[in-house]
Design a protein around this motif. Structure first.
Motif, mmCIF file in Angstrom:
data_model
loop_
_atom_site.group_PDB
_atom_site.id
_atom_site.type_symbol
_atom_site.label_atom_id
_atom_site.label_comp_id
_atom_site.label_asym_id
_atom_site.label_seq_id
_atom_site.Cartn_x
_atom_site.Cartn_y
_atom_site.Cartn_z
ATOM 1 N N LYS A 1 0.833 -1.208 0.000
ATOM 2 C CA LYS A 1 0.000 0.000 0.000
ATOM 3 C C LYS A 1 0.866 1.256 0.000
ATOM 4 O O LYS A 1 1.946 1.272 0.569
ATOM 5 N N ASP B 1 -0.066 5.206 0.868
ATOM 6 C CA ASP B 1 -1.214 5.980 1.357
ATOM 7 C C ASP B 1 -2.429 5.052 1.336
ATOM 8 O O ASP B 1 -2.379 3.987 1.873
ATOM 9 N N ASP B 2 -3.502 5.411 0.658
ATOM 10 C CA ASP B 2 -4.627 4.476 0.642
ATOM 11 C C ASP B 2 -4.775 3.833 -0.734
ATOM 12 O O ASP B 2 -5.858 3.451 -1.143
ATOM 13 N N ARG B 3 -3.651 3.732 -1.434
ATOM 14 C CA ARG B 3 -3.693 3.095 -2.755
ATOM 15 C C ARG B 3 -3.050 1.717 -2.730
ATOM 16 O O ARG B 3 -2.140 1.465 -1.936
ATOM 17 N N ARG C 1 -7.494 3.199 -5.327
ATOM 18 C CA ARG C 1 -7.694 3.471 -3.895
ATOM 19 C C ARG C 1 -8.452 2.284 -3.299
ATOM 20 O O ARG C 1 -9.248 1.633 -3.979
ATOM 21 N N THR C 2 -8.225 2.010 -2.015
ATOM 22 C CA THR C 2 -8.845 0.819 -1.418
ATOM 23 C C THR C 2 -10.373 0.900 -1.444
ATOM 24 O O THR C 2 -11.050 -0.088 -1.728
ATOM 25 N N ASP C 3 -10.933 2.099 -1.184
ATOM 26 C CA ASP C 3 -12.406 2.181 -1.193
ATOM 27 C C ASP C 3 -12.951 1.950 -2.600
ATOM 28 O O ASP C 3 -14.017 1.356 -2.784
ATOM 29 N N MET D 1 -7.285 -5.907 2.709
ATOM 30 C CA MET D 1 -7.439 -4.446 2.745
ATOM 31 C C MET D 1 -8.087 -3.966 4.027
ATOM 32 O O MET D 1 -7.687 -2.959 4.591
ATOM 33 N N THR D 2 -9.094 -4.690 4.472
ATOM 34 C CA THR D 2 -9.880 -4.160 5.588
ATOM 35 C C THR D 2 -9.390 -4.639 6.941
ATOM 36 O O THR D 2 -9.526 -3.942 7.930
#
Lengths: 415, 152
Positions: B50, B52-54, B83-85, B142-143
């Motif tokens: 990862k 940041d959030d990528r 991005r993870t979301d 991821m989560t």
């Protein structure tokens, strides 16, 4: 090559047998159904469906309870089914026949009840490496509860038990030996009589898992001398949710109850409860009456076709399937034991069993793909899964040809 | 039926299953998770790096049927750099594509387009778990930062 005259028995007719199974007339994905997943469950003949319907239409009532005509008739039908099962297994006494949901429940019953009576810390239970999860997990749970020890008879590369290892596993602490009569994953038919004699000489009781064997071989619990024998109705042309645990009366009468409830008690007071003799002691609650009647109808049907004729037909199918599948380059048969029932497990180079299952299904051919609830067997051969074709009395060599054609097609897709 | 079968085993899928992309262990992964399907024994491990959030990098390892392997391979291509979301939203879209009655068949963006070749799986409900196994592992990685994801 055997094509049409399949059986050594002059009276056996596979087309007549097929007529008796309504489902075999259906098509799947526009192709005639070739049902080769009989080790998972068999199809049901009209006679079984009719017997179940007849019960519900004419005499549905609870058994052993109410003082009315329907209950009398239902009780008579249910107890007649018990007698049929006693005759089928050649039990000495119908009271040795306990109706259960199937082999899984039968083994859990023995693990719990015989276990509570006879098995404690440091005692030993012997099973084999080829067991179905249903003849592994109940013993693991029992060992966790009691501190007993589980020992395992190994198998060789062909899928035969290494019987020379058994004497080394038996000792004064061995309380029970539990092995399958016929392996669902490999097809191996085990020399159960020899195992029973060896276990008894060591003072251990013996349970035989007959889930696969019952529809293929003649079973005589007295000749075998086993203490427990378990069968599942749905694997021998009967309904799901019903099976039989045979137990020697001498043992059953000393074993504590498995489930508590109605029907299994003598007297219930706040000071305590006393229990009835077997089989009632082990049949708490309203039983699967229709299931027992359906299972007895399946036995009547099996016997009307003839167990020896069925076995001869299935041997022919097994030989044919083994020969035809072996001829495919890149196909490996898993399980080449000396004595086998009509089950062929195999892997195909470059085609995962699951993909093979889907591709065969598209051609109307139903097989099983997976670990067959026997993960230790898969580990033994360093596999995750196999494809498995398992035959029954109504299968034909033409259906095996469809299987072979489907496998070749799958291999082309993945070439 | 045979056209449904051809839809399921498109050439692209067979190619991905035989030559999976991003198919290796990632020694310096920030998160790994295993997906296991107890029904058939298929097993994949997903590795993430990862930034940041990528999802700066992704790879996988494992053994499974053609649908499972191809889906994992295509997944790595379609979520890499997201991005993870956004990756979670893509999983939702893909899951719906295979399971709901009238799914939106239009991939949400250009990078997601290769996923459409797996649409044929919806005709084979028993195989949906094969196609989503790697995605469940990705979601767990991821989560929860790792662990074991099961399709059960």
């Amino acid at each position: 090559m055997h094509r049409s005259s399949l059986s050594s028995s002059p009276s056996f007719s596979v087309s007549a047998v097929r007529q008796a199974f309504p489902i075999l007339a259906r098509q799947v994905h526009g192709r005639p159904l070739a049902y080769l997943d009989n080790a998972a469950t068999t199809q049901k003949p009209r006679a079984v469906l009719d017997a179940i319907e007849h019960y519900y239409v004419t005499c549905n009532a609870n058994v052993h309870r109410s003082p009315h005509r329907l209950s009398e008739e239902a009780t008579h039908a249910y107890e007649s089914a018990r007698q049929t099962m006693a005759r089928f297994l050649n039990a000495a006494d119908p009271a040795e026949i306990i109706f259960v949901r199937g082999v899984t429940e039968a083994i859990n019953l023995v693990a719990t009840s015989f276990g509570q009576w006879r098995i404690g810390r440091g005692d030993e239970i012997v099973i084999s490496e080829m067991e179905h999860h249903s003849n592994i997990v109940p013993w693991q749970l029992l060992c966790e509860r009691t501190g007993a020890i589980l020992r395992v008879i190994p198998i060789d590369d062909h899928g035969d038990l290494i019987l020379d290892e058994l004497p080394k596993l038996l000792n004064a602490r061995t309380r029970l030996v539990a092995v399958t009569h016929m392996s669902n994953a490999l097809g191996t038919i085990n020399p159960v009589k020899q195992i029973i004699d060896m276990a008894h000489a060591a003072g251990a009781a013996v349970l035989i898992d007959g889930a696969q064997a019952a529809s293929h071989t003649r079973i005589d619990v007295q000749a075998l001398g086993c203490d427990f024998y378990a069968i599942s109705g749905h694997k021998m042309y009967g309904p799901t949710g019903i099976g039989v645990l045979y137990g020697r009366r001498e043992l059953l009468s000393q074993m504590p109850p498995y489930h508590g409830g109605g029907e299994m008690i003598e007297q219930v007071t706040w000071q305590g409860t006393t229990f009835r003799e077997p089989p009632a002691r082990f049949e708490a609650g309203t039983p699967d009456i229709a299931g027992a009647i359906g299972l007895a109808a399946a036995v009547d049907y099996l016997e009307s076709v003839g167990l020896d004729a069925i076995a001869a037909h299935e041997d022919t199918l097994l030989d044919y399937a083994t020969r035809e599948l072996s001829a495919i380059d890149g196909l490996r048969i898993i399980g080449t034991a000396k004595r086998k029932g009509p089950v062929v497990s195999f892997t195909v180079e470059d085609v995962h069993p699951h993909d093979l299952g889907t591709i065969l299904d598209a051609q109307g051919v139903a097989i099983r793909a997976g670990h067959h609830c026997a993960q230790p067997v898969m580990h033994r051969y360093d596999l995750v899964a196999t494809a498995r074709a398992s035959m029954a009395m109504y299968n034909t060599t033409e259906e095996i040809d469809a299987l072979v054609g489907g496998i070749r097609r799958a291999m082309e897709m993945f070439r | 039926m045979n056209s449904e079968l051809d839809d399921l085993y498109r050439e692209v899928i067979i190619d991905h299953s035989r030559h999976p992309r991003h198919f290796h262990v990632m020694e310096d992964a920030d998160a790994t998770a295993e997906g296991f399907n107890p029904f058939c024994g298929d097993r994949v491990t997903v590795y993430l790096k990862k930034q940041d959030d990528r999802l700066a990098d992704i790879s996988f390892q494992g053994k499974g049927c053609a649908i499972c392997m191809a889906s994992a391979s295509i997944m790595t291509q379609t979520v890499r750099g997201r991005r993870t979301d956004d990756a979670l939203r893509l999983f939702d879209w893909f899951h719906n594509l295979l399971t709901v009655d009238q799914p939106s068949t239009q991939p949400p963006d250009e990078q997601a387009e290769p996923l459409a070749v797996l649409a044929g799986v919806r005709q084979f409900p028993i195989r949906v778990k094969c196609a989503t196994l790697a995605w469940h592992a990705l979601k767990t990685a991821m989560t929860r930062g790792g662990g074991v994801a099961s399709t059960e």
